[in-house]
Every structure is written in C-alpha cells, then in structure tokens.
Design a protein around this motif. Structure first.
Motif, PDB file in Angstrom:
ATOM      1  N   LYS A 155       0.798  -1.215   0.000  1.00 21.09           N
ATOM      2  CA  LYS A 155       0.000   0.000   0.000  1.00 21.09           C
ATOM      3  C   LYS A 155       0.840   1.278   0.000  1.00 21.09           C
ATOM      4  CE  LYS A 155      -3.812  -2.269   2.459  1.00 21.09           C
ATOM      5  NZ  LYS A 155      -4.681  -2.253   3.665  1.00 21.09           N
ATOM      6  N   LEU A 156       2.149   1.122  -0.098  1.00 25.90           N
ATOM      7  CA  LEU A 156       3.054   2.277  -0.130  1.00 25.90           C
ATOM      8  C   LEU A 156       3.824   2.231  -1.447  1.00 25.90           C
ATOM      9  CD1 LEU A 156       4.433   1.995   3.510  1.00 25.90           C
ATOM     10  CD2 LEU A 156       2.528   3.400   2.715  1.00 25.90           C
ATOM     11  N   PRO A 157       3.178   2.534  -2.560  1.00 29.38           N
ATOM     12  CA  PRO A 157       3.802   2.338  -3.872  1.00 29.38           C
ATOM     13  C   PRO A 157       5.018   3.213  -4.128  1.00 29.38           C
ATOM     14  CG  PRO A 157       1.729   3.543  -4.079  1.00 29.38           C
ATOM     15  CD  PRO A 157       1.807   3.062  -2.663  1.00 29.38           C
ATOM     16  N   TRP A 158       5.240   4.246  -3.307  1.00 25.71           N
ATOM     17  CA  TRP A 158       6.446   5.055  -3.483  1.00 25.71           C
ATOM     18  C   TRP A 158       7.667   4.402  -2.835  1.00 25.71           C
ATOM     19  CZ3 TRP A 158       2.246   6.531  -0.504  1.00 25.71           C
ATOM     20  CH2 TRP A 158       2.437   6.529   0.879  1.00 25.71           C
ATOM     21  N   LEU A 159       7.443   3.309  -2.090  1.00 24.27           N
ATOM     22  CA  LEU A 159       8.556   2.553  -1.525  1.00 24.27           C
ATOM     23  C   LEU A 159       8.786   1.284  -2.342  1.00 24.27           C
ATOM     24  CD1 LEU A 159       8.050   2.666   2.368  1.00 24.27           C
ATOM     25  CD2 LEU A 159       9.618   4.020   0.966  1.00 24.27           C
ATOM     26  N   TYR A 160      10.053   0.950  -2.520  1.00 23.00           N
ATOM     27  CA  TYR A 160      10.431  -0.257  -3.235  1.00 23.00           C
ATOM     28  C   TYR A 160      11.343  -1.106  -2.350  1.00 23.00           C
ATOM     29  CZ  TYR A 160       9.109   2.587  -7.320  1.00 23.00           C
ATOM     30  OH  TYR A 160       8.439   3.386  -8.215  1.00 23.00           O
ATOM     31  N   VAL A 161      11.325  -2.403  -2.593  1.00 21.11           N
ATOM     32  CA  VAL A 161      12.271  -3.303  -1.939  1.00 21.11           C
ATOM     33  C   VAL A 161      12.976  -4.127  -3.001  1.00 21.11           C
ATOM     34  CG1 VAL A 161      10.994  -3.490   0.234  1.00 21.11           C
ATOM     35  CG2 VAL A 161      10.508  -5.091  -1.631  1.00 21.11           C
ATOM     36  N   LEU A 162      14.182  -4.611  -2.664  1.00 23.12           N
ATOM     37  CA  LEU A 162      14.846  -5.553  -3.545  1.00 23.12           C
ATOM     38  C   LEU A 162      14.115  -6.891  -3.465  1.00 23.12           C
ATOM     39  CD1 LEU A 162      18.712  -5.033  -3.260  1.00 23.12           C
ATOM     40  CD2 LEU A 162      17.057  -3.986  -4.801  1.00 23.12           C
ATOM     41  N   ASP A 163      13.842  -7.455  -4.601  1.00 20.74           N
ATOM     42  CA  ASP A 163      13.100  -8.712  -4.680  1.00 20.74           C
ATOM     43  C   ASP A 163      14.095  -9.868  -4.740  1.00 20.74           C
ATOM     44  OD1 ASP A 163      11.198 -10.637  -4.991  1.00 20.74           O
ATOM     45  OD2 ASP A 163      10.697 -10.130  -7.076  1.00 20.74           O
ATOM     46  N   THR A 164      14.556 -10.314  -3.583  1.00 18.85           N
ATOM     47  CA  THR A 164      15.521 -11.407  -3.517  1.00 18.85           C
ATOM     48  C   THR A 164      15.432 -12.073  -2.152  1.00 18.85           C
ATOM     49  OG1 THR A 164      17.862 -12.013  -3.636  1.00 18.85           O
ATOM     50  CG2 THR A 164      17.348  -9.851  -2.733  1.00 18.85           C
ATOM     51  N   GLU A 165      15.756 -13.349  -2.109  1.00 19.88           N
ATOM     52  CA  GLU A 165      15.764 -14.091  -0.853  1.00 19.88           C
ATOM     53  C   GLU A 165      17.064 -14.887  -0.716  1.00 19.88           C
ATOM     54  OE1 GLU A 165      12.275 -16.514  -0.744  1.00 19.88           O
ATOM     55  OE2 GLU A 165      10.893 -14.799  -0.614  1.00 19.88           O
ATOM     56  N   ASP A 166      18.142 -14.398  -1.339  1.00 21.67           N
ATOM     57  CA  ASP A 166      19.396 -15.151  -1.329  1.00 21.67           C
ATOM     58  C   ASP A 166      20.335 -14.750  -0.198  1.00 21.67           C
ATOM     59  OD1 ASP A 166      20.377 -12.697  -2.164  1.00 21.67           O
ATOM     60  OD2 ASP A 166      20.746 -13.336  -4.230  1.00 21.67           O
ATOM     61  N   GLY A 167      19.909 -13.815   0.680  1.00 19.71           N
ATOM     62  CA  GLY A 167      20.738 -13.412   1.804  1.00 19.71           C
ATOM     63  C   GLY A 167      21.756 -12.335   1.475  1.00 19.71           C
ATOM     64  N   TYR A 168      21.738 -11.819   0.239  1.00 15.57           N
ATOM     65  CA  TYR A 168      22.729 -10.818  -0.161  1.00 15.57           C
ATOM     66  C   TYR A 168      22.065  -9.542  -0.679  1.00 15.57           C
ATOM     67  CZ  TYR A 168      26.296 -14.260   0.630  1.00 15.57           C
ATOM     68  OH  TYR A 168      27.115 -15.182   1.245  1.00 15.57           O
ATOM     69  N   ALA A 169      20.899  -9.220  -0.131  1.00 14.26           N
ATOM     70  CA  ALA A 169      20.222  -7.988  -0.544  1.00 14.26           C
ATOM     71  C   ALA A 169      21.097  -6.770  -0.229  1.00 14.26           C
ATOM     72  CB  ALA A 169      18.871  -7.874   0.153  1.00 14.26           C
ATOM     73  N   ALA A 170      21.521  -6.635   1.014  1.00 11.45           N
ATOM     74  CA  ALA A 170      22.324  -5.473   1.393  1.00 11.45           C
ATOM     75  C   ALA A 170      23.666  -5.448   0.665  1.00 11.45           C
ATOM     76  CB  ALA A 170      22.543  -5.450   2.905  1.00 11.45           C
ATOM     77  N   SER A 171      24.251  -6.606   0.423  1.00 14.57           N
ATOM     78  CA  SER A 171      25.546  -6.645  -0.272  1.00 14.57           C
ATOM     79  C   SER A 171      25.460  -6.020  -1.655  1.00 14.57           C
ATOM     80  CB  SER A 171      26.035  -8.091  -0.391  1.00 14.57           C
ATOM     81  OG  SER A 171      26.328  -8.642   0.886  1.00 14.57           O
ATOM     82  N   ARG A 172      24.288  -6.063  -2.264  1.00 15.56           N
ATOM     83  CA  ARG A 172      24.123  -5.479  -3.595  1.00 15.56           C
ATOM     84  C   ARG A 172      24.325  -3.973  -3.609  1.00 15.56           C
ATOM     85  NH1 ARG A 172      21.032 -10.124  -3.768  1.00 15.56           N
ATOM     86  NH2 ARG A 172      20.690 -11.113  -5.807  1.00 15.56           N
ATOM     87  N   ILE A 173      24.274  -3.335  -2.446  1.00 16.61           N
ATOM     88  CA  ILE A 173      24.549  -1.903  -2.375  1.00 16.61           C
ATOM     89  C   ILE A 173      25.965  -1.616  -2.873  1.00 16.61           C
ATOM     90  CG2 ILE A 173      24.573   0.135  -0.863  1.00 16.61           C
ATOM     91  CD1 ILE A 173      21.863  -1.286  -1.207  1.00 16.61           C
ATOM     92  N   LEU A 174      26.859  -2.587  -2.737  1.00 20.50           N
ATOM     93  CA  LEU A 174      28.237  -2.421  -3.196  1.00 20.50           C
ATOM     94  C   LEU A 174      28.332  -2.333  -4.715  1.00 20.50           C
ATOM     95  CD1 LEU A 174      29.809  -5.091  -0.822  1.00 20.50           C
ATOM     96  CD2 LEU A 174      30.162  -2.619  -0.654  1.00 20.50           C
ATOM     97  N   LEU A 175      27.333  -2.839  -5.430  1.00 21.76           N
ATOM     98  CA  LEU A 175      27.350  -2.842  -6.893  1.00 21.76           C
ATOM     99  C   LEU A 175      26.808  -1.511  -7.409  1.00 21.76           C
ATOM    100  CD1 LEU A 175      25.966  -6.465  -7.437  1.00 21.76           C
ATOM    101  CD2 LEU A 175      28.370  -5.708  -7.450  1.00 21.76           C
ATOM    102  N   HIS A 176      27.572  -0.459  -7.210  1.00 21.46           N
ATOM    103  CA  HIS A 176      27.104   0.897  -7.491  1.00 21.46           C
ATOM    104  C   HIS A 176      26.666   1.059  -8.942  1.00 21.46           C
ATOM    105  CE1 HIS A 176      27.582   5.305  -8.219  1.00 21.46           C
ATOM    106  NE2 HIS A 176      26.940   5.341  -7.073  1.00 21.46           N
ATOM    107  N   TRP A 177      27.369   0.423  -9.868  1.00 21.34           N
ATOM    108  CA  TRP A 177      27.038   0.565 -11.278  1.00 21.34           C
ATOM    109  C   TRP A 177      25.671  -0.034 -11.608  1.00 21.34           C
ATOM    110  CZ3 TRP A 177      30.908  -2.171  -9.039  1.00 21.34           C
ATOM    111  CH2 TRP A 177      30.831  -3.563  -9.089  1.00 21.34           C
ATOM    112  N   ARG A 178      25.252  -1.040 -10.850  1.00 17.07           N
ATOM    113  CA  ARG A 178      23.920  -1.604 -11.067  1.00 17.07           C
ATOM    114  C   ARG A 178      22.838  -0.597 -10.676  1.00 17.07           C
ATOM    115  NH1 ARG A 178      23.337  -6.092 -14.302  1.00 17.07           N
ATOM    116  NH2 ARG A 178      24.824  -7.714 -13.739  1.00 17.07           N
ATOM    117  N   TRP A 179      23.081   0.154  -9.635  1.00 18.03           N
ATOM    118  CA  TRP A 179      22.114   1.160  -9.208  1.00 18.03           C
ATOM    119  C   TRP A 179      22.118   2.336 -10.176  1.00 18.03           C
ATOM    120  CZ3 TRP A 179      18.700   0.416  -5.246  1.00 18.03           C
ATOM    121  CH2 TRP A 179      18.912  -0.743  -4.489  1.00 18.03           C
ATOM    122  N   ALA A 180      23.252   2.606 -10.799  1.00 17.04           N
ATOM    123  CA  ALA A 180      23.295   3.649 -11.828  1.00 17.04           C
ATOM    124  C   ALA A 180      22.357   3.292 -12.972  1.00 17.04           C
ATOM    125  CB  ALA A 180      24.731   3.813 -12.340  1.00 17.04           C
ATOM    126  N   GLU A 181      22.293   2.010 -13.330  1.00 18.03           N
ATOM    127  CA  GLU A 181      21.363   1.567 -14.371  1.00 18.03           C
ATOM    128  C   GLU A 181      19.917   1.806 -13.937  1.00 18.03           C
ATOM    129  OE1 GLU A 181      22.362  -2.504 -14.842  1.00 18.03           O
ATOM    130  OE2 GLU A 181      24.258  -2.117 -15.891  1.00 18.03           O
TER     131      GLU A 181
END
Length: 245
Positions: A155-181
């Motif tokens: 019910k909060l469409p302005w908020l998004y979450v990473l759709d993953t259950e592999d235990g490395y959601a936060a680690s993806r923050i390190l992939l800065h170029w992916r967020w640039a995309e």
C-alpha cells in the motif's frame, strides 16, 4: 601450535549468527568453545572452491563490536592452548573494511553446510591482501547476485524493496554501477535503507512524508528482524552512496 586447535577456527561464524538478534546471539555465544570450534562439522574445501564461494557481507559496526566483545573472553581462554597466542589472535581476526558511515564489509565463504566468515589467517593462506580479496568477492557477487530486481511495497507504492531471498540484498549496495542503471528508469533521486542483510528498501522521492515513511520502515525492520545492519539512510550519487541528511 598444540594439538586440538585448527589453523583458522570457524569462530567468525558466530559473529554472523550472533548478530541476528539478541536472543540468537545469547544462544550462539553461550556454547562451549569446544562445541563452537568442532572442526569435524566443517568439510574441507579446495582453495578453488573457497575462492568461488567468497562473498562480501555488510554489517553494522555496532553489531560487529557487540559480538566481538562477547567472543573476546572465549578467545582468550582458547588461546592458552596455543604456543604463540599473539599470532593465533592475528590469524583468527576477521577481515573487515569500512564501507560507509557505520557500515562495514566482512567476507563470507558461502558453502552448502553454512557460511564461514574469512579470517586474516585464511586470507594469508590464499596469498591475498585486502584489495585482492575484495576484488574477488565483488566479482563473485556480481556474477552470482548481481541482478537488481525491485517491487513496490504493498500500500506504499512510493517505496520499493529488492526482490531477492538469497541473503545478499544489502551486499548489492556495493554494486554501485547496477544502481546507476536503475536511475535511468527511476531518476537520480534514490534514498535507501538497508536495515538488515536481507532487506533493502528505498524511494525515488524527496517528499518529506515519503522519506518519513522510509525512515520509519527501516527503523522497524532493523529493530525486529534478524541480521541487522543499520538505521542510517543513504542517497545515491554518481560518485557513490552518501549518508542522507
């Protein structure tokens, strides 16, 4: 080294389990040293298998410090069984580097029997230094967990979450170029929270009400779910993530 103690004890695993929650931490750190260190519970892997299993893991400095303090007494008792305690402590210290604000990077070997955090002794046995270890872990993260899939929060469409259950959601923050995309579709305004290693929530807005909802969500998840990282919010910039004020 006297018999009965392996070169690099799997004690670091307790930090990963221990930081999950106060109750889990008490259980994990309450085990006897002999039970914690049982080398038979950890199959032997080749250096190639270890390198392929290497991943970066984010953790809040506060939680790492809490677990380290609880382990210090047990490490001191166990060090009495070795001939060179100073070297033993050095080899069993975790490989940790600063990332941003109160967030630090550790390194884990992701095995089917469970993860093991990387110690300095393990790093030296591979003939690596901090930079080479980080580069290899990042390459593995990109290759195995590099995809950034997102979904809106109910019910909060302005908020998004990473759709993953592999235990490395936060680690993806390190992939800065992916967020640039991702900014190509959502815009350059990305404000993000990583309350736990499994949850990353963000918004593409600077509206005060929506930032407030983001902050409340991050604080609630960090307080009540396991494997916490931080309550700090971060903003994407072309140069990297910055603490959001």
């Amino acid at each position: 080294m006297k018999a009965g103690l392996p070169r690099a004890l799997p004690l670091a695993l307790l930090l990963m389990a221990g930081a999950a929650s106060a109750a889990e931490e008490t259980t994990a750190l309450g085990a006897k040293p002999a039970e914690q260190a049982a080398p038979a519970a950890y199959p032997v892997h080749s250096p190639g298998e270890e390198m392929a299993a290497l991943r970066p893991v984010l953790i809040g400095k506060r939680y790492l410090d809490q677990a380290a303090r609880r382990l210090a007494g047990q490490l001191a008792r166990m060090s009495r069984q070795v001939d060179n305690p100073a070297q033993w402590f050095e080899d069993n210290a975790l490989v940790v580097r600063d990332f941003i604000a109160d967030v630090q990077v550790m390194y884990a070997l992701e095995f089917p029997e469970g993860p093991r955090l990387v110690s300095r002794g393990m790093m030296k046995s591979w003939g690596m230094d901090y930079d080479r270890l980080h580069q290899r872990a990042m390459a593995n993260l990109e290759g195995r967990h590099g995809e950034i899939r997102i979904k809106p929060v109910g019910k909060l469409p302005w908020l998004y979450v990473l759709d993953t259950e592999d235990g490395y959601a936060a680690s993806r923050i390190l992939l800065h170029w992916r967020w640039a995309e991702l900014t190509l579709t959502l815009g350059n305004t990305l404000v993000l929270g990583m309350p736990t290693r499994d949850v990353v929530v963000f918004t593409a807005s600077l509206e005060p009400e929506e930032i407030g909802q983001l902050r409340e969500t991050v604080e609630t998840v960090e307080r009540h779910q396991g494997r916490p990282v931080t309550r700090t919010l971060f903003q994407w910039t072309p140069q990297g993530w910055q603490p959001f004020e």
